[in-house]
Motif scaffolding. Structure first.
Motif, short mmCIF file in Angstrom:
data_model
loop_
_atom_site.label_atom_id
_atom_site.label_comp_id
_atom_site.label_asym_id
_atom_site.label_seq_id
_atom_site.Cartn_x
_atom_site.Cartn_y
_atom_site.Cartn_z
N LYS A 1 -9.75 0.14 33.65
CA LYS A 1 -8.95 -0.25 32.92
C LYS A 1 -7.95 -0.47 32.26
O LYS A 1 -7.08 -0.88 31.53
CB LYS A 1 -9.49 1.48 31.98
N LYS A 2 -6.57 0.74 33.38
CA LYS A 2 -5.65 0.46 32.69
C LYS A 2 -4.94 -0.97 33.50
O LYS A 2 -3.40 -0.26 33.58
CB LYS A 2 -4.67 1.84 33.39
N SER B 1 -14.54 -3.66 34.93
CA SER B 1 -14.18 -2.88 34.04
C SER B 1 -12.48 -3.49 34.05
O SER B 1 -12.06 -3.75 32.65
CB SER B 1 -13.34 -2.03 35.70
N GLU C 1 -13.32 2.89 37.42
CA GLU C 1 -13.46 2.57 36.24
C GLU C 1 -12.45 2.62 35.10
O GLU C 1 -11.60 2.02 34.57
CB GLU C 1 -14.45 2.95 35.16
N LEU C 2 -11.20 3.59 36.27
CA LEU C 2 -9.84 3.87 35.32
C LEU C 2 -8.81 2.43 36.10
O LEU C 2 -7.74 3.02 35.50
CB LEU C 2 -10.17 5.17 35.94
N THR D 1 -5.48 3.78 42.38
CA THR D 1 -5.91 4.34 42.95
C THR D 1 -7.48 4.44 44.03
O THR D 1 -7.04 3.23 44.55
CB THR D 1 -6.99 5.00 41.48
N ILE E 1 -5.67 15.42 34.79
CA ILE E 1 -5.67 14.25 33.76
C ILE E 1 -4.17 13.84 32.55
O ILE E 1 -4.29 13.59 32.59
CB ILE E 1 -7.16 14.47 33.22
N HIS F 1 -15.14 7.27 38.99
CA HIS F 1 -14.82 7.11 37.69
C HIS F 1 -13.72 6.20 38.00
O HIS F 1 -13.02 5.95 37.32
CB HIS F 1 -14.93 8.89 37.45
N ASN F 2 -13.00 6.93 39.51
CA ASN F 2 -11.16 6.37 39.21
C ASN F 2 -11.42 4.35 39.61
O ASN F 2 -10.58 4.13 38.97
CB ASN F 2 -11.01 6.95 41.03
#
Length: 358
Positions: A185-186, A211, A181-182, A172, A131, A178-179
């Motif tokens: 988001k990004k 996401s 979702e991230l 990713t 992170i 989680h990856n």
């Protein structure tokens, strides 16, 4: 539809290929892929486990290959951020971008559980380091000068040089929800690993799409697919068996170096304690074919599989072929590239052109 090439650079002991020979063959395969119209060359960053991969410095490989190619892009799937000092890594990314003339992009990941003991990094620190490293990397690529305060990194007024020509495209993937979702988001792309059929990751792709929608981003999905081609489908299925089985075995080979399952669970690596990865090496060859873990056959047979994947995954931007396995003869990899580029790619590229014509 774009099509790329992916290699893991596995080199098991029984393969008996000098490491220099493996790299020379990969360089020739990249040159060949560029001439045949493939969009990307993909590999991973991995250390210490030869049966899994000897791709310890993919950015050096890209910088060298860029001098011998014209159009093909280079993508790492992925860089293991906790292994790096992020300020130093950001400068290396910039140099790679410059030397490839802007043809470099990469995925980021926390990395396999088995790499951290070899790197003298406690397992329980890996997520925190990932992170913080990611936050620093983004600052370094977007800001001329930055400061950062964290648990593992604390820097003031850092100016990373040289500067990249532009911020590289980022991806990713992996096994963590989680990856996905991230990434949504990004606004990153996601990479589907070559070990699983598309049906096994549809749930994670739904998380990614949701996401993306929530944050106003467009899905960008790259699907990596292991395959083996021959003009004769039956001959392909017969020839491919030892290479496919070694590929699956190589991907789980480092599991013997992991700590206890209890420790893995307690230190946020529950996937590696689940037995899911080891089970892949136990799947019989006929099931790997029937359930489409791998695509093996004639160009016409594989063309049908490409069509089905595109229909099932409308947000797909690229299919990357994994056609270089541990121990495979170099010419057989070249043959798969040739057959795919000559007898499969044109059909989908023509379809795309027809759609674009008013």
């Amino acid at each position: 539809m774009n099509f790329g090439i992916y290699v893991e650079m596995q080199n098991p002991e029984q393969n008996n290929k000098p490491h220099a020979q493996v790299y020379q063959e990969i360089m020739e395969q990249i040159e060949h892929a560029d001439k045949r119209g493939f969009s990307t060359f993909n590999t991973l960053e991995h250390h210490w486990f030869e049966e899994f991969s000897i791709s310890a410095n993919p950015m050096a490989l890209y910088a060298a290959a860029a001098q011998r190619t014209k159009d093909i892009r280079f993508r790492t799937c992925s860089h293991v951020l906790p292994l790096h000092n992020p300020m130093v890594f950001a400068g290396q990314v910039a140099v790679t971008d410059i030397l490839t003339e802007g043809r470099f992009e990469f995925a980021v990941g926390r990395g396999h559980a088995w790499v951290f003991p070899k790197a003298s990094i406690p397992l329980e620190e890996s997520r925190e380091r990932f992170i913080e490293s990611l936050e620093i990397l983004e600052k370094a690529l977007e800001e001329k000068e930055f400061s950062y305060q964290g648990k593992h990194f604390n820097v003031q007024n850092v100016k990373v040089v040289p500067r990249p020509t532009k911020k590289p495209r980022i991806f990713t993937g992996g096994a963590s929800n989680h990856n996905y979702e991230l990434a949504g988001k990004k606004g990153w792309g996601v990479l589907i690993t070559p070990m699983l059929p598309l049906e096994h990751v549809m749930g994670q792709l739904d998380i990614y799409r949701k996401s993306c929608k929530e944050h106003g981003n467009t899905p960008d999905i790259v699907y990596v697919q292991a395959m083996y081609l021959d003009d004769d489908g039956e001959r392909a299925r017969k020839e491919a068996e030892p290479y496919i089985l070694q590929f699956m075995k190589g991907n789980v080979s480092p599991m013997s170096d992991l700590p206890s399952k209890e420790e893995l669970v307690n230190k946020d690596f529950g996937f590696y304690a689940s037995g899911a990865l080891e089970s892949l090496a136990e799947i019989p060859y006929h099931k790997l074919l029937n359930d489409e873990y791998v695509w093996v056959g004639s160009p016409d047979e594989v063309k049908e599989k490409v069509t089905k994947v595109i229909e099932k995954c409308p947000d797909l931007s690229e299919i990357a072929l994994l056609c270089s396995y541990a121990g495979i003869e170099h010419w057989k990899t070249i043959r798969t590239q040739d057959l795919f580029s000559q007898q499969i790619m044109p059909a989908f590229q023509k379809e795309k052109e027809k759609v674009l014509v008013p």
